[in-house]
Design a protein around this motif. Structure first.
Motif: not given
Length: 142
Positions: A6-13
């Protein structure tokens, strides 16, 4: 692992394609925690007996025992060369306070020693547990 995904999916860059590849890699990551199931059970005399069956000790002959151990150890290692690589097999002895990520095999290992008090405890805050364990995993990468 779900939190990491879920953290990977929230990374904007990160572009969407890169996120998809990262999640695919996470899905296929081999995980080994605690102790190896391929090793003998240290608390079972039957398991230890079976594992060391081909290794015999000579009473009162230290040198002969060392030679026999070297031969037994080499034979054990060489016998595994023809086997299919087991990605879940652990290379870390259970009591050792170690953790590592092996990029070449996309696998993560945490020995049982790191999952004990001072490093990990169920009553600690999650950030304390994860940061301590993460420091050992990060140290094992280099």
């Amino acid at each position: 692992m779900a939190t990491y995904e879920s953290n990977i999916l929230t990374v904007k860059w990160l572009e969407q394609e890169t996120c998809n590849v990262a999640i695919k890699k996470l899905t296929f990551m081999a995980k080994a925690f605690g102790y190896s199931i391929n090793s003998p059970i240290a608390t079972s005399s039957l398991s230890l007996n079976d594992f060391h069956q081909a290794y015999t000790i000579v009473a009162d002959d230290f040198f002969a025992n060392q030679v026999k151990y070297s031969l037994w150890s080499a034979a054990t290692s060489f016998s595994q060369l023809t086997l299919h690589h087991d990605r879940e097999a652990m290379n870390i002895p259970p009591p050792d306070v170690l953790g590592s990520y092996l990029a070449t095999g996309n696998s993560i290992e945490l020995g049982a020693g790191i999952l004990q008090m001072l490093f990990f405890h169920v009553e600690n805050a999650e950030y304390a547990n994860y940061s301590r364990i993460g420091a050992f995993i990060g140290n094992g990468i280099g």
